[in-house]
Design an enzyme around this catalytic site. Structure first.
Site, PDB file in Angstrom:
ATOM      1  N   LYS A 186       0.704  -1.355  -0.107  1.00 12.81           N
ATOM      2  CA  LYS A 186       0.111   0.060  -0.169  1.00 12.81           C
ATOM      3  C   LYS A 186       0.853   1.313  -0.075  1.00 12.81           C
ATOM      4  CE  LYS A 186      -4.115  -1.908  -0.056  1.00 12.81           C
ATOM      5  NZ  LYS A 186      -4.035  -3.447  -0.050  1.00 12.81           N
TER       6      LYS A 186
HETATM    7  C1  LIG Z   1      -5.359  -4.119   0.600  1.00 15.61           C
HETATM    8  C2  LIG Z   1      -6.780  -3.840   0.730  1.00 15.61           C
HETATM    9  C3  LIG Z   1      -7.652  -4.515   1.783  1.00 15.61           C
HETATM   10  C4  LIG Z   1      -7.211  -5.466   3.036  1.00 15.61           C
HETATM   11  O1  LIG Z   1      -6.089  -5.165   3.590  1.00 15.61           O
HETATM   12  P1  LIG Z   1      -4.829  -5.992   4.299  1.00 15.61           P
HETATM   13  O2  LIG Z   1      -4.139  -5.075   5.125  1.00 15.61           O
HETATM   14  O3  LIG Z   1      -4.170  -6.695   3.103  1.00 15.61           O
HETATM   15  O4  LIG Z   1      -5.580  -6.857   4.858  1.00 15.61           O
HETATM   16  C5  LIG Z   1      -8.810  -4.250   1.752  1.00 15.61           C
HETATM   17  N1  LIG Z   1      -9.452  -3.601   0.683  1.00 15.61           N
HETATM   18  C6  LIG Z   1      -8.955  -3.301  -0.139  1.00 15.61           C
HETATM   19  C7  LIG Z   1      -9.610  -2.482  -1.473  1.00 15.61           C
HETATM   20  C8  LIG Z   1      -7.699  -3.331  -0.439  1.00 15.61           C
HETATM   21  O5  LIG Z   1      -6.624  -3.011  -1.510  1.00 15.61           O
END
Ligand SMILES: *Cc1c(COP(=O)(O)O)cnc(C)c1O
Length: 400
Positions: A186
């Protein structure tokens, strides 16, 4: 796109502060931690940077969504309207609290189509969950109007849109609650982590308790805490929070690089008349972590995807046939392939909503390519990439 690309001395320094004391847990051990509270520091930084009165760090974005749902009182039999294009975590969180993911079509913004949302409302609808996919936002004015009309909650899955805004307000801070993921890919990362943001003090208090076994955190002595509710362990560790604390301080520089690189690629692709771009409800608020564009047909789109791959132009996503992000490949959801037993009605409702037709979304997603914007590229490298992409697209178009 990801903050890990620029991991360095700042992150190491923050982590080292924690390693010096050895207090890896975010709660308690007040004397031994010598004033080092990375999770609290990161929550305060999040509140300030994203203009939200309350922030609760947790162990992942999925945990953040789950916690937000519990804290908002979403549960048994509630219908949550969400898009057919998202990451699997969005519906995982819905089903984990006993609610029903009501998947609906997206529009050219690659996010919830407000008309499809309206058509999906029933007396059981409890919340609308837009997902600000690929760095840009849903039409929040339209969705907020629907929420007001029908007395629904608005929960923003802003996990992919850290640093994006809508009409000047940070994405994630606008609904009743919003979430970010700080997983490894992210825009800013903790390694693993996530946050629930909310403007409601009671939702925050519940999120705080839910993510730590229901502890009320009312006194100094953890052992004496009361448990007004049942909770779980979705705690973040101090090591993870330390990485995030370094990253949030650098976030604006990451976003500036993203914008610069995005602009260079957009300028090159804009010169190709056959290419159209995703609709941005507020262009100035795009976090620019991806550039998403459409070709005139599915066949041409697949040829361009193949041409990018053949020429080694990496980081392009054809979500239409991607296992993680689009309904077409979510067979486990369509079959309600749960390891544990669900109530048969719950299971039947999940299957019903996952196996509807999503023709409008198919028509959009089958012509869409999203290209991740790296923050590690030099200006020279982006320019080379932009012209390589444009040339590959032009040669596909010319040979047809
Ligand atoms: C990455 C993501 C999540 C979940 O995040 P994690 O930290 O990997 O559990 C939820 N929603 C979206 C749209 C994402 O891209």
């Amino acid at each position: 796109m990801p903050g890990f690309e620029l991991f360095g001395a700042d992150e190491r320094k923050e982590v080292n502060d924690v390693l010096e004391t050895g207090i890896l847990m975010r709660y308690g051990f007040d004397a031994a931690r010598k004033g080092i509270w990375k999770s609290i520091d990161l929550e305060n930084a999040i509140k300030e940077r994203f203009q939200t009165p309350h922030a609760q760090l947790v162990s992942s974005g999925t945990a953040a969504l789950t916690t937000a749902m519990a804290a908002l009182g979403i549960g048994y039999g509630d219908e949550i309207i969400m898009p057919a294009f998202t990451f699997v975590a969005s519906f995982e969180a819905v089903v984990s609290v006993g609610a029903i993911p009501v998947l609906v079509d997206i529009d050219n913004s690659l996010t919830l189509d407000p008309i499809a949302v309206k058509n999906a409302i029933t007396p059981k609808t409890k919340a609308i969950m837009p997902v600000h996919m690929c760095g840009s936002m849903a039409d929040l004015d339209a969705l907020q109007t629907i929420c007001k009309e029908h007395n629904l909650l608005l929960l923003e899955d802003a996990c992919q849109a850290i640093g994006g805004t809508y009409k000047g307000k940070p994405l994630g801070s606008i609904g009743d609650a919003g979430t970010f993921s700080f997983d490894f890919v992210k825009t800013m990362t903790c390694g693993e982590g996530g946050v629930v943001m909310t403007k409601h003090a009671d939702v925050y208090a519940k999120a705080d308790q839910y993510s730590d076994h229901g502890h009320d955190h009312a006194g100094k002595d953890r052992g004496a805490d009361l448990h007004p509710y049942i909770g779980y362990n979705f705690r973040i560790s101090e090591l993870h929070a330390a990485v995030g604390l370094a990253q949030i301080k650098r976030l604006d520089s990451f976003l500036a690089l993203q914008k610069r690189n995005h602009q260079i690629i957009k300028e090159a692709l804009q010169r190709i008349p056959e290419i159209t771009f995703r609709v941005l409800p507020d262009e100035a608020g795009d976090s620019c972590s991806f550039i998403s564009f459409f070709l005139p047909s599915e066949a041409l789109t697949q040829k361009v995807v193949a041409a990018f791959a053949a020429q080694g132009i990496a980081g392009n996503f054809y979500w239409y046939s991607n296992n993680w992000h689009y309904i077409s490949k979510w067979d486990h959801l369509k079959n309600a392939a749960f390891m544990n037993h669900l109530h048969p009605d719950h299971k039947a409702q999940i299957i019903h909503h996952a196996t509807k037709s999503f023709a409008q979304s198919d028509a959009i997603m089958s012509r869409c390519i999203s290209s991740a914007i790296s923050i590690g590229w030099t200006e020279e490298q982006v320019k080379e990439r932009a012209s390589a992409m444009a040339n590959a697209i032009k040669s596909v178009l010319q040979s047809n």
